[in-house]
Write a protein that holds these residues in place. Structure first.
Motif, PDB file in Angstrom:
ATOM      1  N   ALA A   1      80.575  51.182  29.889  1.00  0.00           N
ATOM      2  CA  ALA A   1      80.381  50.479  28.424  1.00  0.00           C
ATOM      3  C   ALA A   1      81.545  50.047  27.739  1.00  0.00           C
ATOM      4  CB  ALA A   1      79.682  51.510  27.445  1.00  0.00           C
ATOM      5  N   ASP A   2      81.703  48.758  27.539  1.00  0.00           N
ATOM      6  CA  ASP A   2      82.583  48.033  26.910  1.00  0.00           C
ATOM      7  C   ASP A   2      83.263  48.954  25.648  1.00  0.00           C
ATOM      8  OD1 ASP A   2      82.526  46.300  28.631  1.00  0.00           O
ATOM      9  OD2 ASP A   2      81.496  44.781  27.594  1.00  0.00           O
ATOM     10  N   PRO A   3      82.691  49.325  24.662  1.00  0.00           N
ATOM     11  CA  PRO A   3      83.255  49.917  23.447  1.00  0.00           C
ATOM     12  C   PRO A   3      83.934  51.185  23.950  1.00  0.00           C
ATOM     13  CG  PRO A   3      80.906  49.344  23.147  1.00  0.00           C
ATOM     14  CD  PRO A   3      81.059  49.182  24.379  1.00  0.00           C
ATOM     15  N   ALA A   4      83.594  51.715  25.096  1.00  0.00           N
ATOM     16  CA  ALA A   4      84.342  52.897  25.319  1.00  0.00           C
ATOM     17  C   ALA A   4      85.750  52.671  25.934  1.00  0.00           C
ATOM     18  CB  ALA A   4      83.730  53.637  26.537  1.00  0.00           C
ATOM     19  N   VAL A   5      85.937  51.309  26.427  1.00  0.00           N
ATOM     20  CA  VAL A   5      87.341  50.968  26.968  1.00  0.00           C
ATOM     21  C   VAL A   5      88.240  50.917  25.737  1.00  0.00           C
ATOM     22  CG1 VAL A   5      88.478  49.023  28.063  1.00  0.00           C
ATOM     23  CG2 VAL A   5      86.302  49.733  28.672  1.00  0.00           C
TER      24      VAL A   5
ATOM     25  N   ARG B   1      82.823  46.917  13.948  1.00  0.00           N
ATOM     26  CA  ARG B   1      82.018  46.528  14.924  1.00  0.00           C
ATOM     27  C   ARG B   1      82.007  47.329  16.337  1.00  0.00           C
ATOM     28  NH1 ARG B   1      82.509  40.291  17.408  1.00  0.00           N
ATOM     29  NH2 ARG B   1      81.033  40.682  19.336  1.00  0.00           N
ATOM     30  N   ILE B   2      83.159  48.086  16.807  1.00  0.00           N
ATOM     31  CA  ILE B   2      83.150  48.653  17.781  1.00  0.00           C
ATOM     32  C   ILE B   2      82.517  50.249  17.735  1.00  0.00           C
ATOM     33  CG2 ILE B   2      84.583  50.347  19.385  1.00  0.00           C
ATOM     34  CD1 ILE B   2      86.543  47.781  18.937  1.00  0.00           C
ATOM     35  N   ASN B   3      82.534  50.774  16.586  1.00  0.00           N
ATOM     36  CA  ASN B   3      81.825  51.726  16.119  1.00  0.00           C
ATOM     37  C   ASN B   3      80.556  51.563  16.287  1.00  0.00           C
ATOM     38  OD1 ASN B   3      83.903  53.835  16.161  1.00  0.00           O
ATOM     39  ND2 ASN B   3      84.205  53.285  13.805  1.00  0.00           N
ATOM     40  N   GLU B   4      80.023  50.440  15.713  1.00  0.00           N
ATOM     41  CA  GLU B   4      78.362  50.121  15.539  1.00  0.00           C
ATOM     42  C   GLU B   4      78.112  50.131  17.228  1.00  0.00           C
ATOM     43  OE1 GLU B   4      78.274  46.681  13.230  1.00  0.00           O
ATOM     44  OE2 GLU B   4      78.274  47.758  11.287  1.00  0.00           O
TER      45      GLU B   4
ATOM     46  N   TYR C   1      74.952  52.550  22.839  1.00  0.00           N
ATOM     47  CA  TYR C   1      75.008  53.379  24.441  1.00  0.00           C
ATOM     48  C   TYR C   1      75.026  54.966  24.474  1.00  0.00           C
ATOM     49  CZ  TYR C   1      77.258  48.767  25.286  1.00  0.00           C
ATOM     50  OH  TYR C   1      77.494  47.386  25.361  1.00  0.00           O
ATOM     51  N   SER C   2      73.672  55.175  25.320  1.00  0.00           N
ATOM     52  CA  SER C   2      73.455  56.645  25.291  1.00  0.00           C
ATOM     53  C   SER C   2      74.548  57.260  26.163  1.00  0.00           C
ATOM     54  CB  SER C   2      72.119  56.734  26.332  1.00  0.00           C
ATOM     55  OG  SER C   2      72.042  56.126  27.408  1.00  0.00           O
ATOM     56  N   SER C   3      75.251  56.460  26.861  1.00  0.00           N
ATOM     57  CA  SER C   3      76.290  57.284  27.918  1.00  0.00           C
ATOM     58  C   SER C   3      77.593  57.573  26.925  1.00  0.00           C
ATOM     59  CB  SER C   3      76.739  56.135  29.023  1.00  0.00           C
ATOM     60  OG  SER C   3      77.210  55.094  28.263  1.00  0.00           O
ATOM     61  N   LEU C   4      77.510  57.167  25.677  1.00  0.00           N
ATOM     62  CA  LEU C   4      78.760  57.434  24.934  1.00  0.00           C
ATOM     63  C   LEU C   4      78.280  58.634  23.743  1.00  0.00           C
ATOM     64  CD1 LEU C   4      80.212  53.866  24.472  1.00  0.00           C
ATOM     65  CD2 LEU C   4      80.783  55.542  26.165  1.00  0.00           C
ATOM     66  N   LYS C   5      77.191  59.189  23.944  1.00  0.00           N
ATOM     67  CA  LYS C   5      76.707  60.005  22.976  1.00  0.00           C
ATOM     68  C   LYS C   5      77.624  61.109  22.411  1.00  0.00           C
ATOM     69  CE  LYS C   5      73.534  62.525  26.037  1.00  0.00           C
ATOM     70  NZ  LYS C   5      72.198  62.643  26.468  1.00  0.00           N
TER      71      LYS C   5
ATOM     72  N   ILE D   1      83.608  61.902  32.865  1.00  0.00           N
ATOM     73  CA  ILE D   1      82.474  62.600  32.085  1.00  0.00           C
ATOM     74  C   ILE D   1      82.179  62.298  30.895  1.00  0.00           C
ATOM     75  CG2 ILE D   1      82.232  65.162  31.399  1.00  0.00           C
ATOM     76  CD1 ILE D   1      81.745  65.142  34.225  1.00  0.00           C
ATOM     77  N   ALA D   2      83.256  62.106  29.804  1.00  0.00           N
ATOM     78  CA  ALA D   2      83.125  61.837  28.660  1.00  0.00           C
ATOM     79  C   ALA D   2      82.386  60.442  28.404  1.00  0.00           C
ATOM     80  CB  ALA D   2      84.520  61.923  27.750  1.00  0.00           C
ATOM     81  N   THR D   3      82.598  59.477  29.367  1.00  0.00           N
ATOM     82  CA  THR D   3      81.860  58.134  28.966  1.00  0.00           C
ATOM     83  C   THR D   3      80.825  57.918  29.536  1.00  0.00           C
ATOM     84  OG1 THR D   3      83.390  57.260  30.796  1.00  0.00           O
ATOM     85  CG2 THR D   3      84.240  57.027  28.351  1.00  0.00           C
ATOM     86  N   GLY D   4      80.064  58.905  30.528  1.00  0.00           N
ATOM     87  CA  GLY D   4      78.990  59.012  31.080  1.00  0.00           C
ATOM     88  C   GLY D   4      78.743  58.060  32.283  1.00  0.00           C
ATOM     89  N   THR D   5      79.951  57.888  32.979  1.00  0.00           N
ATOM     90  CA  THR D   5      80.125  57.290  34.238  1.00  0.00           C
ATOM     91  C   THR D   5      80.314  58.148  35.501  1.00  0.00           C
ATOM     92  OG1 THR D   5      82.487  56.814  33.781  1.00  0.00           O
ATOM     93  CG2 THR D   5      80.711  55.116  33.284  1.00  0.00           C
ATOM     94  N   TYR D   6      80.359  59.421  35.327  1.00  0.00           N
ATOM     95  CA  TYR D   6      80.491  60.210  36.480  1.00  0.00           C
ATOM     96  C   TYR D   6      79.429  60.493  37.034  1.00  0.00           C
ATOM     97  CZ  TYR D   6      81.936  64.547  38.999  1.00  0.00           C
ATOM     98  OH  TYR D   6      82.384  65.348  40.248  1.00  0.00           O
TER      99      TYR D   6
END
Length: 381
Positions: A102-106, A201-204, A209-213, A248-253
């Motif tokens: 997810a872009d906000p994760a970057v 904006r980024i926090n919103e 994104y469920s991957s960043l829960k 793992i933290a960003t849900g991309t594993y």
């Protein structure tokens, strides 16, 4: 004398068709060259420098090249979108993140602003220089004239500047032109406005994104790298654990449930290691029996360390073990507690995740090897 359709002046390429596009293309070429020249130092993501050092190098050496001249020829529309894509791709590579993260994760992990915000800061800085210049200067008179006469539909640079002021809830640039403001005060005003806008904006966006829960939004601060990506020491072994930690933290594993959900073929989501349940993140980190002998000692140590933390002792927080392993900073309520977690809990969580990751791939590799040998024997027979 040759006739040309474009020319470069102090590094800014002017062309008959689209100066912004030409300048962005040139900047991207120079940026790639700069990155290649720094690869020898370890600026290449996995098995390289730690994220904090890499981000610092990017800020110092890469970002100025990428944004050079873009406060003059302002990129818009598809040109800006392409620049954003290339910038995010670079950040993902440096942070060893998957391309589908997810872009906000970057931005959350790196603490960096989007490239659009960086360009806007440079534009605001340039306007500040014009506003502070002598009122008899050509630049100041031009700014006054353009802001008074030009309509909102104009392609004037000063109208673009006006739109930026509206975006960040700043005063009308014509009013700002008449206000005498020091360089420091102007920089503080504009930087605060831009940072506030993009932080919100980024926090919103993170919430969608469920991957960043598992990553709390309150930890995002411009200029501050996320604690999950900080190296606890200069030890290369510790640095090598960070990419898996962030994935793992960003849900991309990638686990079997991910393969089953996104693969066109029918993929069984059942865990290949224990063959007892779907291989979800919670199953992999907490339940898989094939990894119990590697998990249990470290997990006990984590729980023991948690009981020693003052921040968790004197609070009524119900600890979620999965949340604790993926992102223990979720429970940090102050800078002191964040430091305690960083020193005591986070190294153990990284050790656990990295060990489970290695053992999982070790077992899967052996299974694949056995399977391939059986196929070969079957063909021979």
């Amino acid at each position: 004398m040759p006739v040309v359709d474009k020319a470069s002046h102090i590094g800014i390429t002017r062309s008959q068709n689209n100066s912004a596009q030409t300048t962005v293309d040139e900047n991207l070429k120079k940026t790639r060259r700069a990155i290649y020249s720094l690869m020898g130092t370890g600026l290449h993501g996995e098995n390289g420098l730690d994220p904090e050092t890499s981000i610092a190098m990017l800020r110092t050496y890469i970002l100025p090249i990428l944004t050079y001249g873009l406060e003059i020829v302002i990129p818009k529309g598809k040109i800006l979108d392409n620049l954003q894509i290339q910038y995010k791709k670079l950040l993902k590579q440096i942070l060893s993140l998957n391309i589908n993260v997810a872009d906000p994760a970057v931005y959350l992990i790196s603490g960096l602003l989007p490239i659009e915000a960086e360009i806007h800061l440079k534009i605001l800085s340039l306007f500040g220089n014009i506003a502070r210049s002598n009122k008899n200067s050509s630049e100041w008179k031009l700014a006054e004239r353009q802001l008074q006469i030009k309509s909102f539909d104009s392609n004037s640079w000063f109208i673009d500047m006006k739109k930026i002021c509206i975006k960040y809830s700043l005063e009308n640039p014509l009013s700002l032109l008449y206000i005498e403001m020091s360089k420091g005060k102007w920089k503080k005003l504009t930087t605060t406005a831009v940072h506030k806008y993009w932080t919100t904006r980024i926090n919103e966006e993170i919430m969608y994104y469920s991957s960043l829960k598992y990553i709390p939004t309150s930890l995002f601060k411009v200029g501050k790298i996320h604690p999950l990506a900080l190296a606890n020491s200069a030890n290369q072994r510790d640095i090598n654990r960070i990419p898996i930690r962030i994935k793992i933290a960003t849900g991309t594993y990638i686990l079997q449930t991910n393969r089953a959900a996104y693969n066109q073929n029918n993929v069984d989501p059942t865990c290949k290691l224990c063959d007892q349940a779907e291989e979800s993140l919670s199953h992999f980190l907490l339940c898989c029996r094939a990894l119990d002998q590697f998990r249990t000692p470290i997990l006990k140590n984590i729980i023991c360390k948690c009981s020693e933390l003052p921040a968790l002792q004197h609070s009524n927080i119900q600890l979620d073990i999965l949340q604790l392993i993926i992102n223990p900073f979720h429970y940090a309520c102050s800078a002191e507690s964040e430091n305690d977690i960083s020193c005591r809990i986070e190294p153990l969580c990284r050790q656990l995740i990295y060990k489970l990751h290695n053992k999982r791939y070790e077992i899967l590799s052996k299974m694949d090897l056995i399977s391939s040998r059986r196929k070969m024997n079957f063909k021979v027979s």
